[in-house]
Design a protein around this motif. Structure first.
Motif, PDB file in Angstrom:
ATOM      1  N   VAL A 131       7.573  -1.439   6.799  1.00  0.00           N
ATOM      2  CA  VAL A 131       7.344  -0.380   6.202  1.00  0.00           C
ATOM      3  C   VAL A 131       7.706  -0.087   4.632  1.00  0.00           C
ATOM      4  N   LEU A 132       6.711  -1.182   3.562  1.00  0.00           N
ATOM      5  CA  LEU A 132       6.628  -0.311   2.073  1.00  0.00           C
ATOM      6  C   LEU A 132       6.636   0.638   1.283  1.00  0.00           C
ATOM      7  N   VAL A 133       7.438   2.042   0.860  1.00  0.00           N
ATOM      8  CA  VAL A 133       7.031   2.801   0.234  1.00  0.00           C
ATOM      9  C   VAL A 133       6.746   2.460  -1.321  1.00  0.00           C
ATOM     10  N   LEU A 134       5.991   3.569  -1.595  1.00  0.00           N
ATOM     11  CA  LEU A 134       6.187   3.918  -3.707  1.00  0.00           C
ATOM     12  C   LEU A 134       5.499   4.735  -3.927  1.00  0.00           C
ATOM     13  N   GLY A 135       6.084   5.629  -4.431  1.00  0.00           N
ATOM     14  CA  GLY A 135       6.258   7.193  -4.495  1.00  0.00           C
ATOM     15  C   GLY A 135       6.890   7.686  -6.087  1.00  0.00           C
ATOM     16  N   LYS A 136       6.673   8.674  -5.791  1.00  0.00           N
ATOM     17  CA  LYS A 136       7.411   9.714  -6.630  1.00  0.00           C
ATOM     18  C   LYS A 136       8.355  10.217  -6.945  1.00  0.00           C
ATOM     19  N   ALA A 137       9.180   9.324  -7.971  1.00  0.00           N
ATOM     20  CA  ALA A 137      10.495   9.093  -7.476  1.00  0.00           C
ATOM     21  C   ALA A 137      11.132  11.312  -7.261  1.00  0.00           C
ATOM     22  N   GLY A 138      10.865  12.087  -8.252  1.00  0.00           N
ATOM     23  CA  GLY A 138      11.339  13.105  -7.982  1.00  0.00           C
ATOM     24  C   GLY A 138      11.132  13.727  -6.735  1.00  0.00           C
ATOM     25  N   ASP A 194      -4.947   7.826  -4.174  1.00  0.00           N
ATOM     26  CA  ASP A 194      -4.230   7.559  -5.742  1.00  0.00           C
ATOM     27  C   ASP A 194      -3.019   8.892  -5.606  1.00  0.00           C
ATOM     28  N   LEU A 195      -2.462   7.681  -6.881  1.00  0.00           N
ATOM     29  CA  LEU A 195      -0.957   8.424  -7.289  1.00  0.00           C
ATOM     30  C   LEU A 195      -1.043   9.024  -8.763  1.00  0.00           C
ATOM     31  N   PRO A 196      -0.492  10.044  -9.189  1.00  0.00           N
ATOM     32  CA  PRO A 196       0.047  10.395 -10.353  1.00  0.00           C
ATOM     33  C   PRO A 196       1.649   9.234 -10.963  1.00  0.00           C
ATOM     34  N   VAL A 197       1.787   9.129 -12.057  1.00  0.00           N
ATOM     35  CA  VAL A 197       2.864   9.165 -13.153  1.00  0.00           C
ATOM     36  C   VAL A 197       3.794   9.888 -12.717  1.00  0.00           C
ATOM     37  N   TYR A 230      -4.470   7.338 -10.845  1.00  0.00           N
ATOM     38  CA  TYR A 230      -4.158   6.191 -10.941  1.00  0.00           C
ATOM     39  C   TYR A 230      -4.575   5.791  -8.734  1.00  0.00           C
ATOM     40  N   PRO A 231      -5.547   5.179  -9.320  1.00  0.00           N
ATOM     41  CA  PRO A 231      -5.575   4.337  -7.420  1.00  0.00           C
ATOM     42  C   PRO A 231      -5.002   3.663  -7.219  1.00  0.00           C
ATOM     43  N   VAL A 232      -4.790   3.405  -5.529  1.00  0.00           N
ATOM     44  CA  VAL A 232      -3.827   2.671  -4.791  1.00  0.00           C
ATOM     45  C   VAL A 232      -4.479   1.724  -4.044  1.00  0.00           C
ATOM     46  N   THR A 233      -4.561   0.362  -4.146  1.00  0.00           N
ATOM     47  CA  THR A 233      -5.207  -0.067  -3.110  1.00  0.00           C
ATOM     48  C   THR A 233      -4.547  -1.842  -1.880  1.00  0.00           C
ATOM     49  N   LEU A 234      -4.825  -2.090  -1.313  1.00  0.00           N
ATOM     50  CA  LEU A 234      -4.762  -3.606  -0.782  1.00  0.00           C
ATOM     51  C   LEU A 234      -5.903  -4.094  -1.086  1.00  0.00           C
ATOM     52  N   GLU A 235      -5.081  -5.574  -1.267  1.00  0.00           N
ATOM     53  CA  GLU A 235      -6.179  -5.986  -1.722  1.00  0.00           C
ATOM     54  C   GLU A 235      -5.486  -7.593  -1.376  1.00  0.00           C
ATOM     55  N   ARG A 287      -4.924 -11.694  -2.011  1.00  0.00           N
ATOM     56  CA  ARG A 287      -4.358 -13.394  -3.167  1.00  0.00           C
ATOM     57  C   ARG A 287      -3.925 -14.372  -2.034  1.00  0.00           C
ATOM     58  N   ALA A 288      -4.731 -15.375  -2.448  1.00  0.00           N
ATOM     59  CA  ALA A 288      -4.431 -15.936  -1.642  1.00  0.00           C
ATOM     60  C   ALA A 288      -4.165 -16.015  -0.349  1.00  0.00           C
ATOM     61  N   GLY A 289      -5.625 -15.424   0.399  1.00  0.00           N
ATOM     62  CA  GLY A 289      -4.815 -15.154   2.156  1.00  0.00           C
ATOM     63  C   GLY A 289      -3.593 -14.417   2.095  1.00  0.00           C
ATOM     64  N   GLU A 290      -3.110 -13.999   0.749  1.00  0.00           N
ATOM     65  CA  GLU A 290      -1.787 -12.917   1.401  1.00  0.00           C
ATOM     66  C   GLU A 290      -2.550 -11.360   0.429  1.00  0.00           C
ATOM     67  N   ALA A 291      -1.721 -10.260   1.669  1.00  0.00           N
ATOM     68  CA  ALA A 291      -1.675  -8.646   1.264  1.00  0.00           C
ATOM     69  C   ALA A 291      -1.542  -8.427  -0.020  1.00  0.00           C
ATOM     70  N   VAL A 292      -1.534  -8.312  -0.792  1.00  0.00           N
ATOM     71  CA  VAL A 292      -0.985  -7.458  -2.166  1.00  0.00           C
ATOM     72  C   VAL A 292      -1.070  -5.779  -1.515  1.00  0.00           C
ATOM     73  N   LEU A 293      -0.110  -5.337  -2.690  1.00  0.00           N
ATOM     74  CA  LEU A 293      -0.056  -3.687  -2.974  1.00  0.00           C
ATOM     75  C   LEU A 293      -0.632  -3.697  -4.029  1.00  0.00           C
ATOM     76  N   ARG A 294      -1.596  -3.105  -4.928  1.00  0.00           N
ATOM     77  CA  ARG A 294      -1.445  -2.604  -5.836  1.00  0.00           C
ATOM     78  C   ARG A 294      -1.992  -1.146  -6.401  1.00  0.00           C
ATOM     79  N   TRP A 295      -1.258  -1.219  -8.033  1.00  0.00           N
ATOM     80  CA  TRP A 295      -1.137   0.227  -7.890  1.00  0.00           C
ATOM     81  C   TRP A 295      -1.742   0.346  -9.338  1.00  0.00           C
TER      82      TRP A 295
END
Length: 420
Positions: free
Chosen positions: A206-213, A305-308, A391-396, A398-406
């Protein structure tokens, strides 16, 4: 595909990433055009030096730059260990040919070509008089573990000798073809290519993208981040926050969690745009290859979505981030002052990076921190979620593989008041 990003590599160092327009593409190879002024990434080296003369183990971070020469056509013949460059003056007059001995790998989606330079080159005048270039440097690197073995060096030179026979007989591509090339005036300069960032690992799956603070913030009685993240990833991925059914709080913990491969580094890259604060590049999109096959339909999957965060963002393994020490945490390395928390470690690691990206180890995993320039944050992201700056976060796919995109939308200057 109208452009290809060419990654020029010497040893283990990326010396340049430059977008090139595709002129011709087929089974026999690629013909590319690099226009004067093309935006690119270039390795930072001391003034007056060349990368070939610097230690291969050194640190040479990429910086934003432009192609500062006349235009160039690049022929990359399929299956060949060389490329041929046509160099032109700023007035588009043919200047010379240049043979770059190299190996190449093109990515499955065709968007990038990774070119490993083999140091030995051939310069060719318009009258086809030619000479070897960089023979001493080529010989000095032979046998070094970062470069090539003596047997490989012999094969590299043999490839060059084969090309000299084409030069001596005025055979293609040294027969005058393309020497009168003129790019159509309607061709715009391509955008600066995405910037590769240090990869991350996710042994928990499991990969997590989040607010560092806020990534280490726990409400009393709340389960560890990894428990929540693994449960969310089991549903396919989604948005974690402390706001309950009402949605994320204006100021508080936020992250997205998604499934990811456990057995490999996960490549990360960032697209950039000029900051309205100082014109320096800032992240406009972040994309992480998850190493898993795409199993959804044709459309992107929204994860919220996530803020900066003004304190930056953090990307890493869910269980590793259970151990992450944030702004007010304990020193991560046993030292007494708070400048040694994980948050400060990734900020320090990213000081010399063009988008303040710093890689550290947390819980035995590679974790990536993304700092944010305070001036740019105040211009574009001040108020964060409280002011609707999300700002929106999506799964998309790419060449048959999943990417996480923000995707962080471009800055739009406020409209001037009527009559002003």
């Amino acid at each position: 595909m109208s452009t290809v990003n060419v990654h020029l590599i010497l040893g283990s160092t990326v010396s340049m990433i430059i977008p090139a327009r595709v002129v011709e593409s087929g089974d026999d190879g690629l013909l590319l055009w690099v226009a004067p002024g093309t935006p690119l990434w270039r390795a930072t080296i001391p003034p007056g030096t060349h990368l070939r003369d610097l230690p291969p183990e050194g640190s040479y971070p990429l910086r934003a730059d432009r192609w500062r020469h006349g235009g160039a056509l690049i022929l990359q013949p399929a299956g060949a260990g060389h490329a041929v460059w046509w160099s032109f003056t700023p007035e588009q007059e043919f200047r010379s040919w240049y043979v770059n001995l190299e190996s190449r790998v093109r990515t499955p989606d065709g968007a990038d070509v990774h070119v490993t330079d083999q140091e030995l080159d051939i310069t060719v005048n318009p009258d086809r008089a030619w000479e070897w270039k960089d023979e001493e440097s080529f010989a000095a690197k032979t046998g070094h573990p970062v470069y090539w073995t003596p047997a490989e060096a012999a094969a590299i030179r043999a490839e060059g000798v084969r090309v000299t026979h084409l030069i001596d007989t005025a055979a293609y591509p040294f027969d005058g073809t393309w020497c009168d090339f003129r790019p159509p005036p309607t061709w715009p300069l391509p955008p600066r290519p995405p910037l590769p960032l240090p990869p991350v690992t996710a042994p928990s799956g499991v990969l997590v993208l989040g607010k560092a603070g806020w990534i280490d913030h726990r409400r009393d009685g709340a389960p560890p981040l990894s428990d929540r993240a693994l449960a969310m990833a089991a549903t396919g991925g989604g948005h974690l926050h402390d706001g309950g059914a009402a949605g994320p709080e204006p100021w508080g913990f936020e992250a997205v969690a998604v499934p990811a491969a456990t057995d490999r580094p996960l490549p990360v890259r960032a697209w950039t745009a000029p900051s309205p604060f100082d014109g320096e590049p800032v992240i406009s999109a972040l994309e992480i290859s998850l190493g898993l096959p795409w199993t959804h339909g044709p459309d992107p999957v929204s994860l919220g979505d996530l803020p900066v965060d003004r304190c930056g963002m953090v990307l890493g393994d869910a269980r590793a981030l259970d151990a992450f020490e944030g702004l007010s945490g304990d020193a991560a390395d046993g030292l007494a002052d708070d400048a040694h928390t994980d948050h400060h470690r990734f900020r320090r690691a990213g000081w010399g990076h063009p988008v303040l990206a710093g890689e550290i180890e947390v819980g035995g995993c590679r974790v990536l921190g993304l700092g944010w320039d305070p001036g740019d944050h105040s211009e574009r992201h001040h108020g964060e979620r409280a002011h609707g700056q999300v700002y929106p976060v999506t799964l998309e796919e790419r060449a048959g593989e999943a990417v996480l995109r923000w995707v962080i939308s471009a800055y739009e200057a406020p409209l001037a008041a009527e009559g002003v």
